[in-house]
Design a protein around this motif. Structure first.
Motif, PDB file in Angstrom:
ATOM      1  N   VAL A 263      -2.381  -0.815  16.154  1.00  0.00           N
ATOM      2  CA  VAL A 263      -2.198   0.382  15.223  1.00  0.00           C
ATOM      3  C   VAL A 263      -0.811   0.030  14.406  1.00  0.00           C
ATOM      4  CG1 VAL A 263      -1.869   2.974  14.617  1.00  0.00           C
ATOM      5  CG2 VAL A 263      -3.595   2.123  16.311  1.00  0.00           C
ATOM      6  N   GLY A 264       0.089  -0.209  14.975  1.00  0.00           N
ATOM      7  CA  GLY A 264       1.279  -0.572  14.210  1.00  0.00           C
ATOM      8  C   GLY A 264       1.128  -1.613  13.161  1.00  0.00           C
ATOM      9  N   THR A 265       0.409  -2.523  13.673  1.00  0.00           N
ATOM     10  CA  THR A 265       0.139  -3.695  12.546  1.00  0.00           C
ATOM     11  C   THR A 265      -0.554  -3.119  11.184  1.00  0.00           C
ATOM     12  OG1 THR A 265       0.083  -5.425  14.152  1.00  0.00           O
ATOM     13  CG2 THR A 265      -0.930  -6.016  12.243  1.00  0.00           C
ATOM     14  N   LEU A 266      -1.522  -2.489  11.663  1.00  0.00           N
ATOM     15  CA  LEU A 266      -2.432  -1.661  10.526  1.00  0.00           C
ATOM     16  C   LEU A 266      -1.679  -0.834   9.516  1.00  0.00           C
ATOM     17  CD1 LEU A 266      -5.648  -0.983  12.641  1.00  0.00           C
ATOM     18  CD2 LEU A 266      -5.534  -2.564  10.865  1.00  0.00           C
ATOM     19  N   VAL A 267      -0.841   0.055  10.331  1.00  0.00           N
ATOM     20  CA  VAL A 267       0.100   0.963   9.585  1.00  0.00           C
ATOM     21  C   VAL A 267       0.950   0.243   8.780  1.00  0.00           C
ATOM     22  CG1 VAL A 267       2.048   2.787   9.667  1.00  0.00           C
ATOM     23  CG2 VAL A 267      -0.143   2.579  11.022  1.00  0.00           C
ATOM     24  N   GLU A 268       1.441  -1.033   9.103  1.00  0.00           N
ATOM     25  CA  GLU A 268       2.587  -1.705   8.203  1.00  0.00           C
ATOM     26  C   GLU A 268       1.773  -2.254   7.172  1.00  0.00           C
ATOM     27  OE1 GLU A 268       5.460  -5.476   8.903  1.00  0.00           O
ATOM     28  OE2 GLU A 268       4.499  -4.769  10.871  1.00  0.00           O
ATOM     29  N   ASP A 269       0.641  -2.934   7.577  1.00  0.00           N
ATOM     30  CA  ASP A 269      -0.246  -3.455   6.375  1.00  0.00           C
ATOM     31  C   ASP A 269      -0.514  -2.810   5.300  1.00  0.00           C
ATOM     32  OD1 ASP A 269       0.013  -6.307   7.001  1.00  0.00           O
ATOM     33  OD2 ASP A 269      -1.975  -6.126   8.283  1.00  0.00           O
ATOM     34  N   LEU A 270      -1.085  -1.364   5.748  1.00  0.00           N
ATOM     35  CA  LEU A 270      -1.290  -0.342   4.821  1.00  0.00           C
ATOM     36  C   LEU A 270      -0.145   0.119   3.825  1.00  0.00           C
ATOM     37  CD1 LEU A 270      -3.266   2.101   3.951  1.00  0.00           C
ATOM     38  CD2 LEU A 270      -2.381   3.514   6.179  1.00  0.00           C
ATOM     39  N   GLU A 271       0.926   0.245   4.489  1.00  0.00           N
ATOM     40  CA  GLU A 271       2.155   0.348   3.807  1.00  0.00           C
ATOM     41  C   GLU A 271       2.342  -0.461   2.556  1.00  0.00           C
ATOM     42  OE1 GLU A 271       5.011   1.235   6.574  1.00  0.00           O
ATOM     43  OE2 GLU A 271       4.275   3.083   7.442  1.00  0.00           O
ATOM     44  N   LYS A 272       2.325  -1.785   3.126  1.00  0.00           N
ATOM     45  CA  LYS A 272       2.678  -2.663   2.012  1.00  0.00           C
ATOM     46  C   LYS A 272       1.342  -2.802   0.649  1.00  0.00           C
ATOM     47  CE  LYS A 272       4.887  -5.913   5.162  1.00  0.00           C
ATOM     48  NZ  LYS A 272       4.886  -7.426   6.112  1.00  0.00           N
ATOM     49  N   ALA A 273       0.209  -2.764   1.329  1.00  0.00           N
ATOM     50  CA  ALA A 273      -0.961  -2.525   0.393  1.00  0.00           C
ATOM     51  C   ALA A 273      -0.472  -1.258  -0.639  1.00  0.00           C
ATOM     52  CB  ALA A 273      -2.277  -2.614   1.118  1.00  0.00           C
ATOM     53  N   VAL A 274      -0.448  -0.041  -0.087  1.00  0.00           N
ATOM     54  CA  VAL A 274       0.022   0.925  -1.078  1.00  0.00           C
ATOM     55  C   VAL A 274       0.976   0.569  -2.007  1.00  0.00           C
ATOM     56  CG1 VAL A 274       0.483   3.114  -0.956  1.00  0.00           C
ATOM     57  CG2 VAL A 274      -1.030   2.599   0.737  1.00  0.00           C
ATOM     58  N   ALA A 275       2.405   0.134  -1.311  1.00  0.00           N
ATOM     59  CA  ALA A 275       3.430  -0.126  -2.214  1.00  0.00           C
ATOM     60  C   ALA A 275       2.948  -1.218  -3.361  1.00  0.00           C
ATOM     61  CB  ALA A 275       4.589  -0.661  -1.345  1.00  0.00           C
ATOM     62  N   ARG A 276       2.204  -2.047  -2.998  1.00  0.00           N
ATOM     63  CA  ARG A 276       1.930  -3.164  -3.951  1.00  0.00           C
ATOM     64  C   ARG A 276       0.805  -2.561  -5.083  1.00  0.00           C
ATOM     65  NH1 ARG A 276       0.777  -6.305   0.599  1.00  0.00           N
ATOM     66  NH2 ARG A 276      -1.664  -6.259   0.039  1.00  0.00           N
ATOM     67  N   GLY A 277       0.307  -1.526  -4.752  1.00  0.00           N
ATOM     68  CA  GLY A 277      -0.713  -0.864  -5.747  1.00  0.00           C
ATOM     69  C   GLY A 277      -2.014  -1.521  -5.425  1.00  0.00           C
ATOM     70  N   THR A 278      -2.426  -1.981  -4.513  1.00  0.00           N
ATOM     71  CA  THR A 278      -3.801  -2.509  -4.277  1.00  0.00           C
ATOM     72  C   THR A 278      -4.638  -1.931  -3.294  1.00  0.00           C
ATOM     73  OG1 THR A 278      -2.922  -4.173  -2.377  1.00  0.00           O
ATOM     74  CG2 THR A 278      -2.961  -5.000  -4.653  1.00  0.00           C
ATOM     75  N   PHE A 279      -4.107  -0.841  -2.564  1.00  0.00           N
ATOM     76  CA  PHE A 279      -4.878   0.081  -1.840  1.00  0.00           C
ATOM     77  C   PHE A 279      -4.396   1.549  -2.154  1.00  0.00           C
ATOM     78  CE2 PHE A 279      -5.851   2.427   2.012  1.00  0.00           C
ATOM     79  CZ  PHE A 279      -7.099   1.976   2.303  1.00  0.00           C
ATOM     80  N   HIS A 280      -5.279   2.428  -2.152  1.00  0.00           N
ATOM     81  CA  HIS A 280      -5.293   3.839  -2.601  1.00  0.00           C
ATOM     82  C   HIS A 280      -5.598   4.799  -1.764  1.00  0.00           C
ATOM     83  CE1 HIS A 280      -4.168   1.582  -6.158  1.00  0.00           C
ATOM     84  NE2 HIS A 280      -5.567   1.036  -6.334  1.00  0.00           N
ATOM     85  N   PRO A 281      -4.783   5.190  -0.649  1.00  0.00           N
ATOM     86  CA  PRO A 281      -5.538   6.094   0.219  1.00  0.00           C
ATOM     87  C   PRO A 281      -5.630   7.524  -0.294  1.00  0.00           C
ATOM     88  CG  PRO A 281      -3.213   5.962   0.598  1.00  0.00           C
ATOM     89  CD  PRO A 281      -3.685   4.862  -0.602  1.00  0.00           C
ATOM     90  N   VAL A 282      -6.706   8.217   0.344  1.00  0.00           N
ATOM     91  CA  VAL A 282      -7.328   9.472   0.118  1.00  0.00           C
ATOM     92  C   VAL A 282      -6.574  10.478   1.120  1.00  0.00           C
ATOM     93  CG1 VAL A 282      -8.990  11.106  -0.488  1.00  0.00           C
ATOM     94  CG2 VAL A 282      -9.107   8.660  -1.230  1.00  0.00           C
ATOM     95  N   LEU A 283      -5.897  11.512   0.801  1.00  0.00           N
ATOM     96  CA  LEU A 283      -5.398  12.398   1.773  1.00  0.00           C
ATOM     97  C   LEU A 283      -5.856  13.733   1.260  1.00  0.00           C
ATOM     98  CD1 LEU A 283      -2.981  10.205   1.002  1.00  0.00           C
ATOM     99  CD2 LEU A 283      -1.893  11.096   3.267  1.00  0.00           C
ATOM    100  N   ALA A 284      -5.667  14.927   2.316  1.00  0.00           N
ATOM    101  CA  ALA A 284      -5.837  16.362   1.794  1.00  0.00           C
ATOM    102  C   ALA A 284      -4.761  17.114   2.144  1.00  0.00           C
ATOM    103  CB  ALA A 284      -7.073  16.647   2.860  1.00  0.00           C
ATOM    104  N   ALA A 285      -4.745  18.210   1.522  1.00  0.00           N
ATOM    105  CA  ALA A 285      -3.533  19.058   1.505  1.00  0.00           C
ATOM    106  C   ALA A 285      -3.832  20.512   1.095  1.00  0.00           C
ATOM    107  CB  ALA A 285      -2.240  18.597   0.823  1.00  0.00           C
TER     108      ALA A 285
END
Length: 745
Positions: A263-285
């Motif tokens: 999971v730590g590897t996935l979170v790290e890759d997720l954060e990098k992809a978001v910062a690069r602007g190549t992955f766009h997560p959907v959240l709820a609030a």
């Protein structure tokens, strides 16, 4: 984002400050009107500990700095900044209006931010979401700005959350819908009397943990066994989406080979992809329940901002050039370094009844400090559309002293000792700086490249309500357009009207309201006039006779003229064909002045006469009573008499209109243009799913096209217009215009 979120949920501070660019996050909130952006900002501020319950601050106000217009209309009309602290970072939340008329405020927010949160209401139709935000999404994509999507109003709408995220992926994902995936799924509580089960928590797809917000305080629990099958499919798709964006090329093979990825590897890759602007997560609030301190999903969202969104160090700053240099000079990038050369930009200008002008400034390089003198440079906005308040000076190439620096928080302004590169601050009383201007060191002035602003295309003609208002009108208008670069001021020389060019009716209403409320200037709106022309429909002749001899010095002048039409664009030609001295040479210029003066006043409906040749062929003079004034009057009389003998055509201005719309609205737009007497010249593709329609349309038919196009295209279209020529108006339309002129309309 992950198990570490629990340890950071209490790491909030009430006084957000930053001394390093690495500790700053600048985030703009984008979304359709009513999507819940402002409510979300207040919920984030409450979770971060910046405010008390329901977004209240110490003075009893709210975290959002509403002005009187916003209170009255219940509509956000301006960009507002709310800084909060979380996990050792200062987060500058830039709340933008959702209504299309205030896109200038949105563009300012995009300029000041390094990442964007697209806020989507679960209660809104997909068409409304697409029409209002898809163009902005594409604009962010073009510059590589990181983006995430936040779904709101889950507690008030019956929503298929999984289906909604699929719609969002289709709307915004383009060729890669798997780059838009949810990080969390909502957990619903018991059904109420209305049969609706409100969202009370979230399940983290990566950590497979439940984050319960039912009490208003986040609690972490393991999932029930019954929930695990529901999580598995969405989790597998999310992992595949993250791995597809990973920089580790072996990760996909390992995953497909059956290896369980940490999971730590996935979170790290997720954060990098978001910062690069190549992955766009959907959240709820959602806001905190009554008596609670943390709103649904707000901890997760703050964690995403601090860990996944880039710092100012990771985003390239706009390039700079030396002011006054060649227009095509290549710019250079400035470092995001607090010790570098000072480069800051005014991204918003507003007025406070007690403080005066307040400038919201983004510092891109260097450090801005109180009491220092800076150089102010601009891009030539000091023109008829943005007149300078000081006619004796150019405020776009001047020096100004920085007063107090403050950080806004609702109606409060908290003092700052400095503003480092990457941060935002408010500066009071920058009298010579307007929106878009660059602040730099006085001994090393620099100028930042401008950001794009939409062209205002809705004309609003105004006049002072009374004599006192007339005296203050010029200064009030100058200040109004200095605050708003999407507004243009025109003093039309043909119609003699003062015209405010706006983006829409709401934009115009706010402008007039501010003109009255802030600057004490009352104005009345009047029908906007289009600059028509007149021309002769056939050749004619006229005789002007002015003979007044009643004792004493009289007036005597007679002239005979021929008038013939000329090709469009020829203007007025005057030809002297007098022989034998019938009109003395000294009075021929007088006849010409009289003809031209009458042509400027018009000969039929009061519009300037153009495209004719006037030939002076004969006349008479008196040795004593003839004068310059007499022959001017005779020339004017001759032209009016000639006009009375033939048809006089009205000429109307025609504009080339270019309309950019999604493909599905091309037919509706072309039909609408044809109904406005437009001639469609053709269409062409302007990117995936969008078409550019070109047409020539009489300007009298497109006065309100900025409003009507929104209706035809469901808010997705845009257009520009360029004057092409004047051409004859159809007889039935010309008759209506003449009738209106006779009735004083």
């Amino acid at each position: 984002m992950g198990d570490k979120a629990n340890t950071r949920s209490g790491a909030a501070g009430r006084e957000p400050t930053a001394d390093r660019p690495a500790d700053i996050r600048n985030v703009v909130l984008v979304g359709h009107g009513g999507s819940g952006k402002t409510t979300l900002v207040e919920a984030l501020a409450q979770t971060a500990g910046a405010v008390g319950r329901a977004g209240r601050v110490e003075d009893g106000g709210t975290v959002s700095d509403y002005d009187a217009i916003e209170h009255r209309t219940r509509r956000s009309v301006q960009l507002s900044l709310v800084p909060v602290a979380w996990d050792g970072c200062k987060i500058n939340l830039l709340d933008t209006p959702g209504y299309a008329d205030f896109v200038g405020e949105l563009r300012a927010g995009l300029r000041a931010a390094d990442a964007a949160l697209f806020v989507v209401s679960a209660a809104q139709e997909a068409d409304a979401v697409a029409g209002a935000t898809r163009a902005v999404w594409e604009e962010c994509a073009a510059v590589g700005m990181p983006r995430a999507i936040v779904v709101t109003h889950l507690d008030t709408a019956r929503t298929d959350y999984a289906g909604l995220t699929g719609v969002l992926a289709a709307l915004f994902g383009g060729d890669d819908p798997d780059a838009i995936l949810p990080l969390y799924l909502p957990v619903h509580g018991p059904e109420g009397a209305d049969g609706h089960a409100p969202a009370t928590g979230l399940v983290g797809l990566l950590t497979e943990r439940i984050f319960d917000y039912a009490t208003g305080v986040r609690r972490e629990d393991p999932p029930d066994e019954a929930q695990r099958p529901l999580i598995a499919e969405a989790r597998a798709r999310l992992i595949e989406g993250i791995i597809a964006e990973s920089e580790d090329e072996t990760l996909m093979d390992r995953y497909l080979g059956g290896e369980r990825i940490d999971v730590g590897t996935l979170v790290e890759d997720l954060e990098k992809a978001v910062a690069r602007g190549t992955f766009h997560p959907v959240l709820a609030a959602a806001p905190a329940p009554e008596g609670g301190s943390q709103g649904l999903g707000t901890v997760e969202l703050l964690d995403l901002i601090t860990r996944g969104f880039p710092t100012p160090l990771e985003r390239p700053a706009p390039s700079v050039v030396a002011p006054g240099g060649p227009a095509d000079a290549a710019g250079t990038a400035v470092p995001c370094d607090p010790d570098g050369p000072l480069v800051a930009e005014v991204v918003k200008t507003s007025s406070d009844p007690y403080v005066g002008r307040i400038s919201l400034v983004r510092v891109f390089s260097g450090t801005l400090r109180p009491d220092e003198t800076v150089h102010v440079s601009g891009h030539g906005l000091t023109d008829p559309g943005h007149p300078a308040e000081d006619p004796d000076g150019d405020r776009h190439d001047a020096e100004e002293r920085i007063g107090a620096l403050t950080s806004p928080f609702g109606k409060q302004q908290r003092p700052l000792a400095r503003c480092v590169a990457g941060d935002l601050a408010c500066v009071a009383k920058l009298g010579r700086a307007e929106t878009g201007d660059t602040l730099s060191a006085k001994d090393a002035p620099l100028l930042m490249e401008p950001w794009s602003m939409p062209e205002p295309l809705l004309p609003v003609a105004i006049e002072a309500h009374g004599k006192a208002d007339e005296d203050r009108l010029s200064q009030g208008l100058a200040r109004l357009v200095a605050e708003d670069p999407t507004m243009r001021l025109e003093q039309n020389r043909d119609t003699h009207q003062v015209v405010l060019w706006c983006l829409g009716e709401a934009h115009a209403d706010v402008a007039l309201d501010r003109l009255r409320g802030r600057y004490g200037v009352r104005v009345d709106t009047v029908p906007h006039k289009v600059a028509l022309r007149e021309t002769f429909g056939a050749a004619s002749a006229g005789r002007g006779r002015l003979v007044k001899q009643s004792g004493g010095h009289g007036q005597y002048a007679i002239c005979e003229i021929d008038v013939e039409p000329l090709p469009a664009g020829s203007g007025i030609e005057f030809v002297d064909r007098v022989v034998g001295g019938a009109v003395p040479r000294s009075f021929i210029p007088s006849v010409e002045r009289g003809v031209r003066a009458q042509a400027a006043r018009g000969v039929a409906a009061g519009h300037p006469l153009v495209d004719v040749r006037v030939t002076l062929r004969d006349g008479k003079a008196h040795s004593v009573d003839s004068s310059d004034a007499a022959f001017q009057a005779a020339g004017a009389l001759a032209l009016r008499e000639a006009a009375a003998e033939v048809p006089v055509h009205l000429l109307e201005p025609v504009a080339e209109v270019s309309v950019l719309v999604p493909d599905e609205y091309v037919g509706a737009v072309m039909g609408d243009l044809s109904g406005r007497r437009g001639r469609v010249a053709g269409t062409e593709q302007a990117g995936p799913g969008r078409t550019l329609v070109r047409a020539e349309v009489p300007e009298i038919e497109i006065g309100r096209y900025a409003i009507d196009l929104r209706s035809v295209s469901h808010g997705t279209g845009s257009f520009d217009r360029v004057y092409v020529r004047h051409e004859p108006m159809p007889p039935q339309v010309a008759d209506r215009v003449r009738e209106q002129a006779e009735n004083g309309v």
